[in-house]
Enzyme design. Structure first.
Site, PDB file in Angstrom:
ATOM      1  N   GLN B 123       1.174  -1.412   0.223  1.00  0.00           N
ATOM      2  CA  GLN B 123       0.154   0.079   0.432  1.00  0.00           C
ATOM      3  C   GLN B 123       0.828   1.038  -0.507  1.00  0.00           C
ATOM      4  O   GLN B 123       1.806   1.848   1.043  1.00  0.00           O
ATOM      5  CB  GLN B 123      -0.700  -0.168   0.980  1.00  0.00           C
ATOM      6  CG  GLN B 123      -1.398   1.485   1.317  1.00  0.00           C
ATOM      7  CD  GLN B 123      -2.682   0.481   2.993  1.00  0.00           C
ATOM      8  OE1 GLN B 123      -2.524   0.186   3.503  1.00  0.00           O
ATOM      9  NE2 GLN B 123      -3.046   2.227   2.521  1.00  0.00           N
ATOM     10  N   GLY B 124       0.674   2.496  -1.150  1.00  0.00           N
ATOM     11  CA  GLY B 124       1.937   2.694  -1.180  1.00  0.00           C
ATOM     12  C   GLY B 124       0.501   4.687  -0.749  1.00  0.00           C
ATOM     13  O   GLY B 124       0.443   5.815  -1.495  1.00  0.00           O
ATOM     14  N   SER B 126       1.575   6.531   2.611  1.00  0.00           N
ATOM     15  CA  SER B 126       2.019   7.829   3.523  1.00  0.00           C
ATOM     16  C   SER B 126       3.143   7.401   2.918  1.00  0.00           C
ATOM     17  O   SER B 126       3.914   7.254   2.441  1.00  0.00           O
ATOM     18  CB  SER B 126       2.853   6.833   4.772  1.00  0.00           C
ATOM     19  OG  SER B 126       1.661   6.467   5.512  1.00  0.00           O
ATOM     20  N   SER B 158       4.342  -2.081   4.322  1.00  0.00           N
ATOM     21  CA  SER B 158       4.748  -3.244   4.244  1.00  0.00           C
ATOM     22  C   SER B 158       4.803  -3.604   2.864  1.00  0.00           C
ATOM     23  O   SER B 158       4.010  -3.717   2.385  1.00  0.00           O
ATOM     24  CB  SER B 158       4.208  -3.271   5.262  1.00  0.00           C
ATOM     25  OG  SER B 158       4.140  -2.574   6.814  1.00  0.00           O
ATOM     26  N   GLU B 241     -10.327  -1.410   6.466  1.00  0.00           N
ATOM     27  CA  GLU B 241      -8.749  -1.531   7.334  1.00  0.00           C
ATOM     28  C   GLU B 241      -9.866  -2.512   8.355  1.00  0.00           C
ATOM     29  O   GLU B 241      -8.881  -3.052   9.049  1.00  0.00           O
ATOM     30  CB  GLU B 241      -8.334  -1.057   7.619  1.00  0.00           C
ATOM     31  CG  GLU B 241      -7.124   0.334   6.457  1.00  0.00           C
ATOM     32  CD  GLU B 241      -5.385   1.050   6.826  1.00  0.00           C
ATOM     33  OE1 GLU B 241      -6.231   1.474   7.830  1.00  0.00           O
ATOM     34  OE2 GLU B 241      -5.111   0.726   6.849  1.00  0.00           O
ATOM     35  N   GLU B 361      -3.390   9.459  18.489  1.00  0.00           N
ATOM     36  CA  GLU B 361      -3.879  10.898  18.565  1.00  0.00           C
ATOM     37  C   GLU B 361      -5.367  11.376  17.354  1.00  0.00           C
ATOM     38  O   GLU B 361      -6.083  12.174  17.042  1.00  0.00           O
ATOM     39  CB  GLU B 361      -2.985  11.735  18.228  1.00  0.00           C
ATOM     40  CG  GLU B 361      -2.220  11.775  19.281  1.00  0.00           C
ATOM     41  CD  GLU B 361      -1.491  10.692  19.583  1.00  0.00           C
ATOM     42  OE1 GLU B 361      -1.121   9.556  18.920  1.00  0.00           O
ATOM     43  OE2 GLU B 361      -0.669  10.531  21.153  1.00  0.00           O
TER      44      GLU B 361
END
Lengths: 342, 378
Positions: B123-124, B126, B158, B241, B361
């Site tokens: 998964q690209g 971030s 990952s 997710e 957060e």
């Protein structure tokens, strides 16, 4: 699998919420508390709806519903801070229903179910009973000493009023003269009573959360509602997490009580510990989020905070529940490893 | 309220238990290459047995499992000590996103090899400058003849070193508003223009990577959900997710805590009231995660929406997992910090729990704004 109230249970919850919302707004709670009185008209309505006998069997004149239905009502009683003897009444009835012999059940439960008499309960430490809620009016008084319990009529006790900071209930110190032991499954009765306490505590946590969310949306500092600041908003999120996890544990324990009694010992301890922590912490966080106003008598958050501490102190405290959970887990693991070995 | 399983849920569970008994996953090797090979072979055995992607619709080769059955599936696999799927990104993110936004050709091309674990996905999303603030993605996509040329850097990726394909979010229109200028690409990793470098993590394992793109090519046929529609497609990915994975994770936390409790019991440490109190608290927290996740499954099945409790599950799981590992190391002492100790590994790995898939957060912001309706400053 359906982990939510069904249609009938939602209807019971809705009825309770609407009645208490109309009859026990905060100003009525305050008026009753400051007068040291209960709202007798409200109590009459609760009795008319069958709440004291909701989980008492039909053969004893009760409604014969389960602990899930009782929890749905008691949570709303906590939410409303209702100035009434309902909580101790139903806790004592749950202990009598499981812990009493058939004769003891027949003697006490019908009167409790119809509201003719109220019951109350307290723990005994070093021979003396802790201050009992609603003892001044109670016709049946249950004393819990470790895993044993006894019961006494009003005629066989002496009562001295005892002033608690929790004014939403009246307490008394009680001396026993001629109580008789409850002869059946007291442990299960106590576990069921802990679940009822957890339900009221969950309701208190939800009330503290709702009041706080409304306040921080409205109150402005630095030209913004304070709920926009993460120091405040993240606290509110934590209050929600505490409240929802307490609710999960409480509903699960209530379902377990009727459907999977072997799991009740662990589930009831989990419910009381997490709801006791949640209500006390969320009520404290509510006072903090209100700032100086939260510390005033006028703001009324203290009613929630005090009642949360008083309820959490009823029967077994949170840390002892945690130890029970750990011991039960160790027992489960030992049994599983013996099974593997065999 | 009925927490018992229905007849069909019980049948699903029993069929899976039988299959797992006859086809046990076996221990996962520690060495990284061997571990990967073992996990991939396990994914392929699941597929051969009809147990891969159970939550996928039947028409795409899944079982159309309900949310409760997905929960049971993840709990049972954790109970059998099965390794997490090596193609977890493919099964839980790529597959459902392609089903929702892909055209016929894309579904036919990409879905079968995901289910069979022939093609591993990463998964690209971030980037160094776009973490919690995902809409800040700066990787650029330029339109060329027949497709797109893409340049930029992705991070925390990952499986990138084993993946054939990447779910890539890139900026196709730098002049459009932030959320509007993004496009979602299915990127072939097997090209020189894609360079993968390992990122060494605090647990000293090769789990994460940096991915460098230098004019990497994606044909038009591999744009997913239309040019400029990347944000919406990405939200579908992030919405998936959840999909029951937390049940496996909370069960793993339970296994870890049970192991610690049994050790403490063997050593007579439960006689110590402080130890019993702390362990009891951890058991309560683990159970609260599981129960809250089940409440949320009911909310979703009844209303199609997660309930207010849904958004807190990953948050409370992650903090519980950390608390278990921290207390384990305190209770077991310095021996637990042996470089080869599983407790040391769990202690370190758990620090990622509160960062990956939405930091605590960010989750608190989401709870405050979307569940409690509090105002936002931005």
């Amino acid at each position: 699998m359906q982990f939510a109230f069904n249609e009938d249970q939602r209807e019971i919850q809705r009825t309770a919420r609407e009645l208490l919302g109309r009859r026990a707004p905060l100003e009525r709670v305050r008026a009753a508390a400051e007068a040291g009185a209960y709202d007798e008209r409200l109590w009459d309505e609760m009795v008319a709806l069958g709440w004291p006998g909701l989980a008492i069997g039909e053969r004893h004149g009760g409604v014969g519903l389960g602990l899930v239905e009782l929890v749905a009502v008691v949570e709303q009683v906590g939410y409303a801070l209702a100035p009434s003897p309902l909580l101790a009444d139903v806790c004592a009835a749950l202990v009598i229903a499981s812990g009493g012999s058939p004769a003891q059940q027949a003697r006490w439960l019908p009167g409790i179910a119809t509201g003719e008499l109220t019951a109350t309960i307290a723990t005994v430490r070093h021979g003396a009973a802790a201050p009992m809620p609603d003892a001044d009016r109670a016709g049946a008084l249950v004393f819990v000493d470790g895993d044993r319990a006894s019961i006494s009529s009003a005629a066989a006790v002496e009562r001295d009023a005892w002033a608690s900071v929790d004014l939403t209930r009246r307490y008394a110190r009680v001396r026993r003269a001629a109580d008789e032991p409850l002869e059946s499954d007291v442990a299960t009765g106590l576990q069921r009573a802990e679940v009822a306490l957890a339900a009221e505590l969950t309701g208190l946590a939800q009330r503290a959360l709702d009041v706080t969310v409304a306040y921080v949306k409205d109150r402005k500092q630095f030209a913004h509602p304070i709920g926009a600041f993460q120091g405040v908003s993240h606290r509110c999120a934590e209050m929600l997490a505490l409240t929802e996890t307490a609710r999960s544990a409480t509903y699960f324990a209530a379902w377990t009580a009727d459907a999977d009694p072997e799991g009740l010992a662990a589930a009831s301890s989990m419910a009381k510990a997490s709801a006791g922590d949640a209500a006390r912490r969320v009520a404290g966080m509510a006072i903090q989020a209100h700032g100086g106003i939260g510390f005033t008598w006028e703001a009324g958050l203290h009613w929630i905070f005090k009642r949360a501490h008083a309820d959490a102190a009823q029967l077994t405290d949170a840390d002892e529940h945690r130890r029970r959970v750990a011991r039960l887990a160790a027992q489960r693991l030992r049994a599983a490893s013996t099974q593997v070995a065999a | 309220m009925d927490l018992g399983l229905t007849a069909s849920e019980l049948a699903f569970r029993d069929e899976l238990r039988d299959w797992l008994r006859q086809s046990p996953p076996g221990p996962t090797p520690l060495e990284e290459r061997a571990s990967f090979d073992h996990r991939r072979a396990w994914d392929q055995r699941l597929h051969a047995g009809g147990w891969a992607g159970v939550h996928w619709p039947v028409e795409y080769g899944g079982r159309g499992a309900t949310l409760v059955e997905s929960a049971i599936y993840n709990e049972e696999l954790a109970r059998a000590a099965a390794p997490p799927p090596v193609n977890v990104i493919g099964l839980t993110l790529a597959g459902p996103t392609i089903m929702t936004h892909g055209d016929e050709a894309q579904r036919a091309r990409f879905l079968p090899p995901i289910l069979s674990a022939e093609e591993i996905w990463c998964q690209g999303f971030s980037e160094p400058g776009a973490g919690s603030d995902l809409a800040a993605v700066a990787t650029r996509a330029h339109q060329v003849d027949g497709g797109w040329r893409i340049t930029g850097q992705k991070v925390w990726t990952s499986f990138a070193h084993d993946a054939q394909w990447c779910l890539l979010l890139a900026r196709s229109d730098p002049d459009a508003p932030r959320h509007k200028g993004l496009t979602y690409f299915l990127l072939d990793m097997a090209q020189d223009a894609v360079q993968v470098r390992p990122l060494r993590t605090i647990s000293d394992t090769h789990e994460l990577n940096e991915v460098f793109l230098e004019d990497a090519f994606v044909p038009d046929a591999h744009v997913l959900g239309g040019v400029g529609n990347g944000w919406r497609v990405a939200m579908t990915t992030l919405g998936n997710e959840r999909s029951g994975l937390v049940f496996g994770k909370s069960f793993q936390a339970r296994i870890l805590l049970d192991r610690l409790t049994a050790l403490a019991d063997e050593r007579g440490l439960l006689e110590d009231a402080n130890v019993a109190t702390r362990l009891g608290e951890l058991h309560i927290r683990v159970e609260a995660v599981r129960l809250t996740a089940y409440r949320n499954v009911t909310s979703e099945m009844q209303s199609g929406q997660p309930g207010p409790e849904g958004s807190i599950i990953k948050w409370i799981w992650s903090e519980t997992d950390q608390a278990i590992t921290e207390y384990a190391v305190q209770l077991l002492g310095i021996e637990a910090l042996d470089r080869d100790s599983p407790w040391a590994f769990e202690l370190l790995r758990a620090r990622g729990d509160t960062i990956e898939s939405g930091t605590t957060e960010i989750i608190k912001n989401i709870v405050a704004e979307q569940v409690l309706g509090l105002p936002r400053l931005r």
